[in-house]
Design an enzyme around this catalytic site. Structure first.
Site, PDB file in Angstrom:
ATOM      1  N   GLU A  80      28.735 -10.306   8.501  1.00  0.00           N
ATOM      2  CA  GLU A  80      27.958 -10.544   7.287  1.00  0.00           C
ATOM      3  C   GLU A  80      28.668  -9.903   6.104  1.00  0.00           C
ATOM      4  O   GLU A  80      29.430  -8.950   6.265  1.00  0.00           O
ATOM      5  CB  GLU A  80      26.548  -9.956   7.436  1.00  0.00           C
ATOM      6  N   ASP A 112      58.373   1.849   6.771  1.00  0.00           N
ATOM      7  CA  ASP A 112      58.168   3.299   6.813  1.00  0.00           C
ATOM      8  C   ASP A 112      56.762   3.596   7.330  1.00  0.00           C
ATOM      9  O   ASP A 112      55.791   3.500   6.591  1.00  0.00           O
ATOM     10  CB  ASP A 112      58.362   3.880   5.408  1.00  0.00           C
ATOM     11  N   ARG A 152      24.446  -5.079  18.802  1.00  0.00           N
ATOM     12  CA  ARG A 152      24.010  -5.328  17.432  1.00  0.00           C
ATOM     13  C   ARG A 152      24.388  -4.232  16.432  1.00  0.00           C
ATOM     14  O   ARG A 152      24.168  -4.374  15.235  1.00  0.00           O
ATOM     15  CB  ARG A 152      22.492  -5.519  17.408  1.00  0.00           C
ATOM     16  N   ARG A 194      14.753  -7.053  18.122  1.00  0.00           N
ATOM     17  CA  ARG A 194      16.041  -6.715  17.522  1.00  0.00           C
ATOM     18  C   ARG A 194      16.124  -5.247  17.111  1.00  0.00           C
ATOM     19  O   ARG A 194      17.008  -4.870  16.362  1.00  0.00           O
ATOM     20  CB  ARG A 194      16.303  -7.636  16.326  1.00  0.00           C
ATOM     21  N   HIS A 225      27.157  -8.287  14.502  1.00  0.00           N
ATOM     22  CA  HIS A 225      26.696  -8.410  15.884  1.00  0.00           C
ATOM     23  C   HIS A 225      27.803  -9.058  16.708  1.00  0.00           C
ATOM     24  O   HIS A 225      28.430 -10.034  16.273  1.00  0.00           O
ATOM     25  CB  HIS A 225      25.434  -9.260  15.954  1.00  0.00           C
ATOM     26  N   GLU A 285      21.945 -15.010   4.232  1.00  0.00           N
ATOM     27  CA  GLU A 285      21.259 -13.988   5.007  1.00  0.00           C
ATOM     28  C   GLU A 285      20.010 -13.499   4.272  1.00  0.00           C
ATOM     29  O   GLU A 285      19.624 -14.036   3.231  1.00  0.00           O
ATOM     30  CB  GLU A 285      22.220 -12.825   5.311  1.00  0.00           C
ATOM     31  N   GLU A 303      26.380 -15.047   5.971  1.00  0.00           N
ATOM     32  CA  GLU A 303      26.946 -14.912   7.312  1.00  0.00           C
ATOM     33  C   GLU A 303      27.669 -16.207   7.668  1.00  0.00           C
ATOM     34  O   GLU A 303      27.158 -17.305   7.426  1.00  0.00           O
ATOM     35  CB  GLU A 303      25.844 -14.633   8.344  1.00  0.00           C
ATOM     36  N   GLU A 341      29.605 -11.955  14.532  1.00  0.00           N
ATOM     37  CA  GLU A 341      28.777 -12.524  13.464  1.00  0.00           C
ATOM     38  C   GLU A 341      28.895 -11.640  12.219  1.00  0.00           C
ATOM     39  O   GLU A 341      27.993 -10.866  11.899  1.00  0.00           O
ATOM     40  CB  GLU A 341      27.317 -12.617  13.906  1.00  0.00           C
ATOM     41  N   GLU A 399      24.444  -9.335  23.371  1.00  0.00           N
ATOM     42  CA  GLU A 399      24.844  -9.087  21.993  1.00  0.00           C
ATOM     43  C   GLU A 399      24.696  -7.600  21.683  1.00  0.00           C
ATOM     44  O   GLU A 399      23.617  -7.031  21.845  1.00  0.00           O
ATOM     45  CB  GLU A 399      23.945  -9.922  21.075  1.00  0.00           C
TER      46      GLU A 399
END
Length: 454
Positions: A144, A63, A345, A326, A255, A199, A206, A142, A343
């Protein structure tokens, strides 16, 4: 039925027959037919293993009106059609003699047509567009997560299971054995694990698994979250992918490393470039930056997601790219040749992996179509910039909250088309309601701040 689900002479494909053979060999009694709703919550229908052939040839009815963001009550009948490539025996067993297996499903309507509102179908449609342009897409995530203790009644707390920090070892990292068990379980289910570590925050971890084509990666993320929770539960712990469960410490991100491949090689690779990236890579990156405010609603889909996206915790809130810091939304790692990639992030692990990956890819493909220019890299710490300097560099920020992000999504024609009218409408409705409900709530912070002051 459509060609995608057509069977030779109405029977089974070789891949489906191989699944039936393995079900018998592995003594599997039950099948969990898995799919996700529009919010990314994993749903499953459990059927006896002897129903496997019927599931492949006819599908299993359910359903759809009961599933978030699917269909109205008057058009509720839908079918789950398993993808034989996703078959995996679940390593945990209640009895020593039998077990269960998982199959991830596509959703079709009563006419056998792929349901356009199914998140997996949305991603497939975007990948089909990439294929028409001559590309396949690889993504390495990646994710976490936090491991928290439970109280005496078995309810989740926000008490970290350990007080370790980044890359700490036991005895501070008390969860190393839990991570090992998660890894062993994932490997039994076909994952290739590349690394795992504690981490930055207490209780935060991670685990990275090998990149794969985008559809497999999205399937893997959904499976990963289920396995982490299941193994944590076996240790009387609660695992959460909530982006920011505790104030004033780092939140959890996901990431995502992206690259395109054409018939010959990695389409992002150019060894003559300073950053080993091709023009195609820069255009794709330009599309990511151009559409970042809109796809943030999908890759960061909860009210809580925006508690992570604040300065000071390595959160990428600035729409820029860099090879060194970063604080930028996109980072280019030191990689070349087949490993050339960049990457993104900003995504967090609460997102629907199918819609999140579809949004990123659609943004990048639009960048290729339009020849988007990502501009120059920003090698300074953008967190240190004042408003005037950010304006000088032309650096925008991501939306400050879920409501603003949904507004960006609703005005982005490229992402609206990629998600399709059904999904984009239902997703925006659900998220607008979530944000409206949040705005009416009174938090503990407000009580502590104002109750006795005014």
């Amino acid at each position: 039925m459509t060609d995608e689900h057509a069977k030779p002479d109405g029977g089974l494909t070789a891949e489906e027959q191989a699944v039936l053979d393995e079900i018998e060999e592995q003594n599997v009694d039950f099948l969990r037919l898995q799919f996700t709703d529009i919010l990314g919550v994993v749903k499953n229908v459990s059927v006896p293993a002897h129903q496997a052939e019927k599931a492949f040839t006819e599908g299993i009815y359910f359903d759809g009106s009961s599933i978030e963001g699917f269909v109205r009550i008057q058009e509720s009948d839908m079918r789950l059609v398993p993808d034989p490539d996703t078959f995996a025996v679940l390593p945990w067993r209640n009895d020593g003699d039998s077990g269960a297996a998982r199959l991830i499903c596509d959703i079709v309507d009563t006419d056998g047509e792929p349901f356009v509102g199914g998140p997996r179908q949305v991603l497939k449609s975007v990948l089909a567009e990439a294929e028409e342009m001559g590309y396949s897409v690889s993504i390495g995530p990646e994710p976490e997560f936090f491991l928290f203790e439970k109280d005496d009644d078995g309810n989740a707390t926000t008490i970290p299971h350990d007080n370790g920090g980044y890359f700490d070892l036991a005895p501070k990292d008390l969860a190393s054995d839990v991570r090992k068990e998660i890894i062993f379980t994932l490997e039994e289910m076909g994952f290739e694990i590349e690394a795992s570590h504690h981490e930055v925050a207490e209780g935060q971890h991670e685990i990275n698994f090998k990149y794969a084509d985008a559809l497999t990666t999205a399937d893997n993320i959904a499976t990963f979250r289920a396995v982490v929770r299941a193994v944590a539960e076996q240790h009387d712990l609660h695992a959460t992918f909530m982006p920011k469960p505790i104030a004033d410490i780092n939140g959890s991100g996901m990431h995502s490393h992206i690259s395109l491949f054409d018939e010959d090689s990695n389409a992002f690779a150019d060894d003559s470039d300073e950053f080993n990236l091709s023009e195609t890579a820069y255009q794709f990156m330009g599309g990511i930056l151009n559409h970042a405010p809109a796809f943030t609603a999908v890759t960061n889909p909860t009210v809580n997601s925006y508690k992570r996206l604040v300065p000071g915790y390595e959160a990428p809130i600035y729409v820029a790219w860099s090879d060194t810091n970063r604080s930028a939304l996109v980072r280019v790692p030191d990689a070349a040749g087949v490993s050339a990639r960049f990457e993104v992030r900003s995504p967090d692990p609460s997102c629907n992996p199918y819609l999140g990956m579809a949004s990123l890819i659609a943004a990048g493909l639009d960048g290729i179509k339009t020849g988007a220019d990502p501009g120059d890299p920003v090698r300074e710490d953008i967190y240190e910039f004042d408003d005037a300097k950010r304006e000088e560099y032309g650096i925008e920020t991501l939306p400050p909250n879920l409501g603003a992000a949904v507004e960006e999504l609703e005005t982005d024609e490229v992402l609206q088309e990629a998600l399709g009218p059904h999904t984009s409408e239902k997703f925006a409705e659900a998220k607008s309601q979530e944000f409206s409900e949040y705005l009416t709530q009174v938090s503990q912070w407000e009580e502590d701040r104002y109750l006795e002051t005014f």
